[in-house]
Design an enzyme around this catalytic site. Structure first.
Site, PDB file in Angstrom:
ATOM      1  N   GLY A  10       0.807  -1.219   0.000  1.00 23.62           N
ATOM      2  CA  GLY A  10       0.000   0.000   0.000  1.00 23.62           C
ATOM      3  C   GLY A  10       0.838   1.266   0.000  1.00 23.62           C
ATOM      4  N   TYR A 124     -16.547   2.068   7.372  1.00 22.08           N
ATOM      5  CA  TYR A 124     -15.073   2.124   7.418  1.00 22.08           C
ATOM      6  C   TYR A 124     -14.622   2.690   8.765  1.00 22.08           C
ATOM      7  CZ  TYR A 124     -10.379   3.979   6.446  1.00 22.08           C
ATOM      8  OH  TYR A 124      -9.036   4.299   6.519  1.00 22.08           O
ATOM      9  N   LYS A 128     -12.641   0.713  11.734  1.00 22.65           N
ATOM     10  CA  LYS A 128     -11.308   1.166  12.170  1.00 22.65           C
ATOM     11  C   LYS A 128     -11.320   1.471  13.671  1.00 22.65           C
ATOM     12  CE  LYS A 128      -8.075   1.940   9.960  1.00 22.65           C
ATOM     13  NZ  LYS A 128      -6.911   1.095   9.550  1.00 22.65           N
TER      14      LYS A 128
HETATM   15  N1  LIG Z   1      -5.139   6.846   2.593  1.00 23.85           N
HETATM   16  C1  LIG Z   1      -5.607   7.731   3.447  1.00 23.85           C
HETATM   17  O1  LIG Z   1      -5.966   8.850   3.082  1.00 23.85           O
HETATM   18  C2  LIG Z   1      -5.706   7.389   4.903  1.00 23.85           C
HETATM   19  C3  LIG Z   1      -6.261   8.323   5.754  1.00 23.85           C
HETATM   20  C4  LIG Z   1      -6.348   8.028   7.110  1.00 23.85           C
HETATM   21  C5  LIG Z   1      -5.874   6.819   7.580  1.00 23.85           C
HETATM   22  N2  LIG Z   1      -5.355   5.907   6.724  1.00 23.85           N
HETATM   23  C6  LIG Z   1      -4.894   4.620   7.293  1.00 23.85           C
HETATM   24  O2  LIG Z   1      -3.496   4.493   7.027  1.00 23.85           O
HETATM   25  C7  LIG Z   1      -3.185   3.132   6.784  1.00 23.85           C
HETATM   26  C8  LIG Z   1      -2.462   2.996   5.457  1.00 23.85           C
HETATM   27  O3  LIG Z   1      -3.277   3.502   4.422  1.00 23.85           O
HETATM   28  P1  LIG Z   1      -2.776   3.573   2.921  1.00 23.85           P
HETATM   29  O4  LIG Z   1      -3.059   4.929   2.436  1.00 23.85           O
HETATM   30  O5  LIG Z   1      -1.395   3.030   2.792  1.00 23.85           O
HETATM   31  O6  LIG Z   1      -3.831   2.567   2.263  1.00 23.85           O
HETATM   32  P2  LIG Z   1      -3.661   1.567   1.039  1.00 23.85           P
HETATM   33  O7  LIG Z   1      -2.723   2.122   0.029  1.00 23.85           O
HETATM   34  O8  LIG Z   1      -5.052   1.200   0.644  1.00 23.85           O
HETATM   35  O9  LIG Z   1      -2.943   0.302   1.717  1.00 23.85           O
HETATM   36  C9  LIG Z   1      -3.645  -0.656   2.445  1.00 23.85           C
HETATM   37  C10 LIG Z   1      -3.023  -1.978   2.122  1.00 23.85           C
HETATM   38  O10 LIG Z   1      -3.746  -3.003   2.827  1.00 23.85           O
HETATM   39  C11 LIG Z   1      -3.888  -4.090   1.948  1.00 23.85           C
HETATM   40  N3  LIG Z   1      -4.979  -4.983   2.285  1.00 23.85           N
HETATM   41  C12 LIG Z   1      -6.304  -4.841   2.025  1.00 23.85           C
HETATM   42  N4  LIG Z   1      -6.973  -5.936   2.442  1.00 23.85           N
HETATM   43  C13 LIG Z   1      -6.050  -6.756   2.975  1.00 23.85           C
HETATM   44  C14 LIG Z   1      -6.115  -8.040   3.554  1.00 23.85           C
HETATM   45  N5  LIG Z   1      -7.264  -8.715   3.657  1.00 23.85           N
HETATM   46  N6  LIG Z   1      -4.977  -8.607   3.984  1.00 23.85           N
HETATM   47  C15 LIG Z   1      -3.795  -7.961   3.874  1.00 23.85           C
HETATM   48  N7  LIG Z   1      -3.666  -6.756   3.329  1.00 23.85           N
HETATM   49  C16 LIG Z   1      -4.791  -6.153   2.884  1.00 23.85           C
HETATM   50  C17 LIG Z   1      -4.099  -3.455   0.600  1.00 23.85           C
HETATM   51  O11 LIG Z   1      -3.829  -4.401  -0.413  1.00 23.85           O
HETATM   52  P3  LIG Z   1      -4.682  -4.354  -1.804  1.00 23.85           P
HETATM   53  O12 LIG Z   1      -4.385  -3.038  -2.424  1.00 23.85           O
HETATM   54  O13 LIG Z   1      -4.176  -5.546  -2.521  1.00 23.85           O
HETATM   55  O14 LIG Z   1      -6.123  -4.486  -1.388  1.00 23.85           O
HETATM   56  C18 LIG Z   1      -3.094  -2.318   0.636  1.00 23.85           C
HETATM   57  O15 LIG Z   1      -1.833  -2.738   0.181  1.00 23.85           O
HETATM   58  C19 LIG Z   1      -4.510   2.351   6.880  1.00 23.85           C
HETATM   59  O16 LIG Z   1      -4.635   1.864   8.193  1.00 23.85           O
HETATM   60  C20 LIG Z   1      -5.558   3.425   6.667  1.00 23.85           C
HETATM   61  O17 LIG Z   1      -6.765   3.095   7.309  1.00 23.85           O
HETATM   62  C21 LIG Z   1      -5.244   6.167   5.395  1.00 23.85           C
END
Ligand SMILES: NC(=O)c1ccc[n+]([C@@H]2O[C@H](COP(=O)([O-])OP(=O)(O)OC[C@H]3O[C@@H](n4cnc5c(N)ncnc54)[C@H](OP(=O)(O)O)[C@@H]3O)[C@@H](O)[C@H]2O)c1
Length: 290
Positions: A10, A124, A128
């Site tokens: 991710g 969501y 979380k």
């Molecule tokens: N992005 C934002 O704006 C944002 C904002 C606030 C908080 N966050 C938090 O920050 C953290 C990182 O976010 P990010 O932006 O890096 O999100 P991301 O790019 O969507 O990364 C999440 C990763 O989790 C993987 N994943 C999904 N389902 C899974 C499963 N069943 N088993 C194992 N891996 C799985 C995804 O793989 P696939 O792509 O293959 O599904 C992806 O690689 C998360 O906890 C998110 O809730 C993000």
């Protein structure tokens, strides 16, 4: 120090893996290597891996899809987090678990602190929040880091969509009545090692770049930075859209979800740089070369 990172496919996980590879003994698992929806596999894989710190940035992050797949959202974002926390407890390892500004309902008009009550308005956000509670109940030295509007070079996000649209179109709009703060993955990677030690504080911690903005202001600044960097764009000014016109959104989103980073500054003596500086750095480093 041995570190395991879950979610290295991710946006944040890939950045952490790259930044820590030369500094620590790091093992990363992506979705294919470890599926969090298979709790037995999580137990088996993590029990047989040795580590001092586990960073969990994996999650079911597709906000709209969570509304139609609530069981999957809770399984990955909450139940798997409990299993991960239990294994960290068994191993006496430190767990750093990432969460979101979407645990808040967005009714406040000043930055949310770690003491503010979380009251999510989407599946969501609910899943979380349940994950946070599981992590903190398992071991009170565990750390939950809430971040907002994450961007970085490893996976496109809102900012990249805006730049691409501005490259292709003369008119681009963004929502002007929804507020939070962008958070740069490289700034998260820089700050996080301050919390790796076994004597580092646990509980909830908010981290974001400093300041606040609407999506329109965020997109406008990205476009301004591209112009300064000499990138050819068709759009100069980002138009305003209203949140209520986002007809294709399934989930409700908080209107205001700025995270206060006062606790982070109090604990570390360091203030995050502003979101404008972070965005400018990102555009200069990763777009000027494109
Ligand atoms: N992005 C934002 O704006 C944002 C904002 C606030 C908080 N966050 C938090 O920050 C953290 C990182 O976010 P990010 O932006 O890096 O999100 P991301 O790019 O969507 O990364 C999440 C990763 O989790 C993987 N994943 C999904 N389902 C899974 C499963 N069943 N088993 C194992 N891996 C799985 C995804 O793989 P696939 O792509 O293959 O599904 C992806 O690689 C998360 O906890 C998110 O809730 C993000």
């Amino acid at each position: 120090m041995k570190i395991v990172i879950l979610g290295v496919g991710g946006r944040l996980g890939a950045a952490l893996l790259r930044e820590y590879r030369d500094k620590f003994d790091v093992t990363g698992f992506n979705h294919t290597q470890l599926d969090l929806s298979d709790l037995g596999a999580v137990r088996e894989k993590l029990r047989s891996t040795s580590f001092d710190v586990l960073i969990n940035v994996a999650g079911f992050t597709k906000v709209d899809l969570c509304e139609t797949q609530p069981d999957r959202a809770f399984l990955i974002n909450a139940e798997a987090s409990l299993v991960v926390a239990e294994i960290c407890d068994e191993k006496n390892a430190r767990l750093i678990h990432f969460s979101t500004d979407y645990v808040f309902d967005g009714e406040k008009r000043e930055p949310y602190t770690e003491e503010d009550e979380a009251s999510p308005i989407s599946i969501y956000g609910e899943s979380k929040l349940a994950g946070e509670k599981n992590v903190l109940a398992a071991q009170n030295q565990n750390l939950v880091v809430r971040v907002s509007w994450v961007f970085g070079p490893d996976r496109p996000s809102f900012i990249d969509a805006m730049v691409q649209q501005a490259q292709e179109n003369h008119e681009v709009d963004a929502v002007a009545d929804k507020f939070s703060t962008p958070t740069y993955t490289l700034d998260i990677a820089e700050m996080l090692p301050r919390f790796f030690g076994s004597d580092a504080p646990g509980g909830i911690l908010h981290f974001a770049n400093a300041g606040q903005c609407s999506w329109q202001e965020y997109a406008q600044w990205a476009v301004d930075c591209c112009h300064d960097a000499g990138l050819p764009l068709k759009t100069k000014t980002i138009g305003a859209r209203r949140l209520r016109d986002m007809a294709n959104w399934v989930a409700r989103r908080p209107v205001y979800s700025v995270l206060s980073t006062a606790k982070y500054t109090m604990l570390t003596g360091v203030s995050p740089r502003t979101w404008r500086e972070a965005v400018s750095d990102y555009i200069t480093r990763f777009y000027s070369k494109k």
